[in-house]
Design a protein around this motif. Sequence first.
Motif, PDB file in Angstrom:
ATOM      1  N   LYS A 122      -4.859 -20.238 -30.320  1.00  0.00           N
ATOM      2  CA  LYS A 122      -6.312 -20.238 -30.481  1.00  0.00           C
ATOM      3  C   LYS A 122      -6.785 -19.124 -31.419  1.00  0.00           C
ATOM      4  N   PHE A 123      -5.848 -18.347 -31.942  1.00  0.00           N
ATOM      5  CA  PHE A 123      -6.198 -17.234 -32.821  1.00  0.00           C
ATOM      6  C   PHE A 123      -6.665 -17.791 -34.174  1.00  0.00           C
ATOM      7  N   TYR A 124      -7.783 -17.286 -34.668  1.00  0.00           N
ATOM      8  CA  TYR A 124      -8.433 -17.838 -35.862  1.00  0.00           C
ATOM      9  C   TYR A 124      -7.888 -17.241 -37.154  1.00  0.00           C
ATOM     10  N   GLY A 125      -7.203 -16.072 -37.062  1.00  0.00           N
ATOM     11  CA  GLY A 125      -6.786 -15.365 -38.265  1.00  0.00           C
ATOM     12  C   GLY A 125      -5.404 -15.766 -38.740  1.00  0.00           C
ATOM     13  N   CYS A 126      -4.751 -14.879 -39.500  1.00  0.00           N
ATOM     14  CA  CYS A 126      -3.408 -15.131 -40.024  1.00  0.00           C
ATOM     15  C   CYS A 126      -2.357 -14.552 -39.077  1.00  0.00           C
ATOM     16  N   ILE A 127      -1.216 -15.216 -39.025  1.00  0.00           N
ATOM     17  CA  ILE A 127      -0.105 -14.781 -38.182  1.00  0.00           C
ATOM     18  C   ILE A 127       1.178 -14.819 -39.003  1.00  0.00           C
ATOM     19  N   VAL A 128       1.967 -13.745 -38.928  1.00  0.00           N
ATOM     20  CA  VAL A 128       3.303 -13.719 -39.521  1.00  0.00           C
ATOM     21  C   VAL A 128       4.271 -13.239 -38.441  1.00  0.00           C
ATOM     22  N   VAL A 129       5.341 -14.011 -38.209  1.00  0.00           N
ATOM     23  CA  VAL A 129       6.246 -13.741 -37.092  1.00  0.00           C
ATOM     24  C   VAL A 129       7.692 -13.697 -37.570  1.00  0.00           C
ATOM     25  N   VAL A 130       8.392 -12.623 -37.210  1.00  0.00           N
ATOM     26  CA  VAL A 130       9.853 -12.586 -37.301  1.00  0.00           C
ATOM     27  C   VAL A 130      10.381 -12.731 -35.883  1.00  0.00           C
ATOM     28  N   SER A 131      11.190 -13.754 -35.650  1.00  0.00           N
ATOM     29  CA  SER A 131      11.742 -13.970 -34.311  1.00  0.00           C
ATOM     30  C   SER A 131      12.968 -14.860 -34.399  1.00  0.00           C
ATOM     31  N   HIS A 132      13.912 -14.631 -33.477  1.00  0.00           N
ATOM     32  CA  HIS A 132      15.053 -15.528 -33.348  1.00  0.00           C
ATOM     33  C   HIS A 132      14.783 -16.604 -32.302  1.00  0.00           C
ATOM     34  N   ASP A 133      13.619 -16.530 -31.651  1.00  0.00           N
ATOM     35  CA  ASP A 133      13.266 -17.487 -30.596  1.00  0.00           C
ATOM     36  C   ASP A 133      12.631 -18.723 -31.222  1.00  0.00           C
ATOM     37  N   ARG A 134      13.408 -19.808 -31.293  1.00  0.00           N
ATOM     38  CA  ARG A 134      12.941 -21.022 -31.975  1.00  0.00           C
ATOM     39  C   ARG A 134      11.731 -21.627 -31.293  1.00  0.00           C
ATOM     40  N   PHE A 135      11.688 -21.589 -29.966  1.00  0.00           N
ATOM     41  CA  PHE A 135      10.556 -22.140 -29.223  1.00  0.00           C
ATOM     42  C   PHE A 135       9.278 -21.388 -29.580  1.00  0.00           C
ATOM     43  N   PHE A 136       9.359 -20.062 -29.572  1.00  0.00           N
ATOM     44  CA  PHE A 136       8.195 -19.236 -29.897  1.00  0.00           C
ATOM     45  C   PHE A 136       7.719 -19.512 -31.323  1.00  0.00           C
ATOM     46  N   LEU A 137       8.652 -19.588 -32.266  1.00  0.00           N
ATOM     47  CA  LEU A 137       8.287 -19.870 -33.657  1.00  0.00           C
ATOM     48  C   LEU A 137       7.647 -21.250 -33.790  1.00  0.00           C
ATOM     49  N   ASP A 138       8.219 -22.247 -33.119  1.00  0.00           N
ATOM     50  CA  ASP A 138       7.679 -23.603 -33.232  1.00  0.00           C
ATOM     51  C   ASP A 138       6.271 -23.705 -32.666  1.00  0.00           C
ATOM     52  N   ARG A 139       5.970 -22.916 -31.626  1.00  0.00           N
ATOM     53  CA  ARG A 139       4.632 -22.971 -31.027  1.00  0.00           C
ATOM     54  C   ARG A 139       3.600 -22.182 -31.813  1.00  0.00           C
ATOM     55  N   THR A 140       4.047 -21.207 -32.585  1.00  0.00           N
ATOM     56  CA  THR A 140       3.064 -20.296 -33.191  1.00  0.00           C
ATOM     57  C   THR A 140       2.980 -20.385 -34.713  1.00  0.00           C
ATOM     58  N   THR A 141       3.934 -21.075 -35.377  1.00  0.00           N
ATOM     59  CA  THR A 141       3.925 -21.127 -36.840  1.00  0.00           C
ATOM     60  C   THR A 141       4.077 -22.556 -37.334  1.00  0.00           C
ATOM     61  N   ASP A 142       3.667 -22.777 -38.597  1.00  0.00           N
ATOM     62  CA  ASP A 142       3.824 -24.108 -39.200  1.00  0.00           C
ATOM     63  C   ASP A 142       4.319 -24.030 -40.646  1.00  0.00           C
ATOM     64  N   PHE A 143       4.673 -22.830 -41.091  1.00  0.00           N
ATOM     65  CA  PHE A 143       5.203 -22.639 -42.437  1.00  0.00           C
ATOM     66  C   PHE A 143       6.229 -21.515 -42.367  1.00  0.00           C
ATOM     67  N   LEU A 144       7.290 -21.609 -43.159  1.00  0.00           N
ATOM     68  CA  LEU A 144       8.381 -20.638 -43.069  1.00  0.00           C
ATOM     69  C   LEU A 144       8.657 -19.970 -44.408  1.00  0.00           C
ATOM     70  N   PHE A 145       8.900 -18.642 -44.376  1.00  0.00           N
ATOM     71  CA  PHE A 145       9.552 -17.932 -45.461  1.00  0.00           C
ATOM     72  C   PHE A 145      11.030 -17.842 -45.090  1.00  0.00           C
ATOM     73  N   VAL A 146      11.908 -18.282 -45.986  1.00  0.00           N
ATOM     74  CA  VAL A 146      13.347 -18.264 -45.706  1.00  0.00           C
ATOM     75  C   VAL A 146      14.011 -17.305 -46.680  1.00  0.00           C
ATOM     76  N   LEU A 147      14.564 -16.194 -46.168  1.00  0.00           N
ATOM     77  CA  LEU A 147      15.234 -15.191 -46.985  1.00  0.00           C
ATOM     78  C   LEU A 147      16.717 -15.529 -47.070  1.00  0.00           C
ATOM     79  N   ASP A 148      17.246 -15.569 -48.290  1.00  0.00           N
ATOM     80  CA  ASP A 148      18.657 -15.885 -48.453  1.00  0.00           C
ATOM     81  C   ASP A 148      19.447 -14.647 -48.872  1.00  0.00           C
ATOM     82  N   SER A 149      20.763 -14.789 -48.923  1.00  0.00           N
ATOM     83  CA  SER A 149      21.627 -13.648 -49.215  1.00  0.00           C
ATOM     84  C   SER A 149      21.615 -13.260 -50.683  1.00  0.00           C
TER      85      SER A 149
END
Length: 627
Positions: free
Chosen positions: A482-509
Amino acid sequence: MNLISVKDLGHGEGGKTLFSDITFGIDEGDKIALTGRNGSGKSTLLRLISKLKQADTGSVVHNSELKCAFLDQQPVFSPSDKIADFVLSGNSREINLIREYETITGVIGEDSSYAERLENVMTEIDRLDCWSLEHRIHSILSELGINDLSQRMEELSGGMVKKVSIARTLVTESNLVILDEPTNHLDIETIYWLEKYLKNSGKAVVLVTHDRYFMDSVCSSVMEIENGNLYTYKGNYSLYLQQKADRENARQKAAARTENFLRNEVEWILRGPRARAGKDKKRTARFFDLKNSRPEKQTESDDFSVEGRRLGGKILELENVGKSYGDNRLFSGFSFSFKKGDRIGILGANGSGKTTLLNILVGKIEPDEGTVDTGVNTKIGYYDQLSHDLPGAVKVIDYIKETAEVITLKDGSRLSPNQFLERFLFPKDMIYTEIANLSGGEKKKLYLLKILLENPNFLLFDEPTNDFDIQTLSILEDFLEKFYGCIVVVSHDRFFLDRTTDFLFVLDSAGGISGYSGDVMSYYGKTKAELNEESEKSNQKSSRPSSGKKTVNRQKKGLSFSEKKELETVEEEIIRLEEEKEQLDQYFISSSAGGSDLGDKKIKYDNICSEIEEKYKRWEYLEAEKG
């Protein structure tokens, strides 16, 4: 075969009873998840059943055939130990031989005097047929990316220490594996590997984890510690939620009946002594018995989004940003302009620069190249991994009042600090205690609340799920939805990420950052070829040859005619499979579940769940590409 029998177990710590009179058993092949709120005694129970700790009351009986391997939350090791010393630290003759073999082969090129010793060790390994064990050990180490066994433990990152600890647990000869928060500090690829390994293992598993996808995939039963009692639910995490909801519904109905009865009895009690005389003494006693047995009201987790702070036209813009540490280039040429409502997760292997990117966004670290431009109306709230020294002598309620005397919710209603704390699962008796008396997880939660109450409009989270129980995570997820602003999340918890984000930055080696529109499960559901093809197209569209700039692209490619038809078909198949799963869910929940066909139904249920998961992955991919 029964491995562990627990009877009438009770234990308390710090003057608080954690649980009492709990009884259960662990059998061969069981896959059990242990859940409950922070402080309920989950880790303590794991140590009690492992006999690493002595219970106050009751008994824990181990089968003579039991061989138990234990993974602690905080591994204990000597900093000077080599990885080989730590991983191969078992006491079996076989493990000792493998350790000696690894030690000798590590120095044989330097000193030929070891040749005779090596020959003797290899002869003994042949005699005991240990080569299969040696192969299994190296296979596990290789899968976990552990290749240099001579490296010292003090040189390892937190994530690598966790991998090495998991390797030691898995290579230990055992028929029961007990894991306390195994996914903490692991990257998502390793979590997937561990999930598959445990699921396919014939060993019994008992684990504590906040990773709900992990629990759902691996475990076939859930034990929950709640208010000092232990409740057992058959099935994975999804089935546990359904069964718990049914139990709570029944409890609430029973509570409502008790309330109605109490209301009538109160009216009768208040009529006076004559009305309570003689034959009605039993009725009076029954009233007070019921009154004392009324269940505690559960804390509601309603919408408590705090009142919003307006975002300006410019929120936060990155222009050609890069960062390196020595010869290690984390990323370069990265540009992105945040828009209102952006909800972004950051993926990447340990050490790829996820936390560094967050610190650049918040201004704690300066980039080596490029610029970061933050809007004048942008107020950032940053929950990071570092431990925070909260004032120990200050009471919880006073710490919150320093930020806000009254909390205004999104719907305009107002809460006192006491009410706000209760909504975030701080019990009443904790609100007036000093912060020094809180557990580590409770301090982290209090710090999180203070950040939220400062009314930011741009939230950054660095591994928030390591410190919180599932109930707290669920409430935080509700808040962020329900948060109206911007959110950026680093997490290894896939469930948490799926519930709180809809776009991904993917860092490669290789120092690149690519974008993916969709959730984590759909991202990992795509084939490597698809990801490579999409990344190549994205780079072609977004790069500037003159500056080497890479801008993350938000565009979706759209669906072909055949993919549109496939999307319709997949949706119909998902509905059909979900209906079949629902029928089996009801069967397992019902009292008639059992008999000779239970095994067949469980196999059918597992197959349906796997098929649903695959269909959803495909559906999520098609939806993400639909545009």
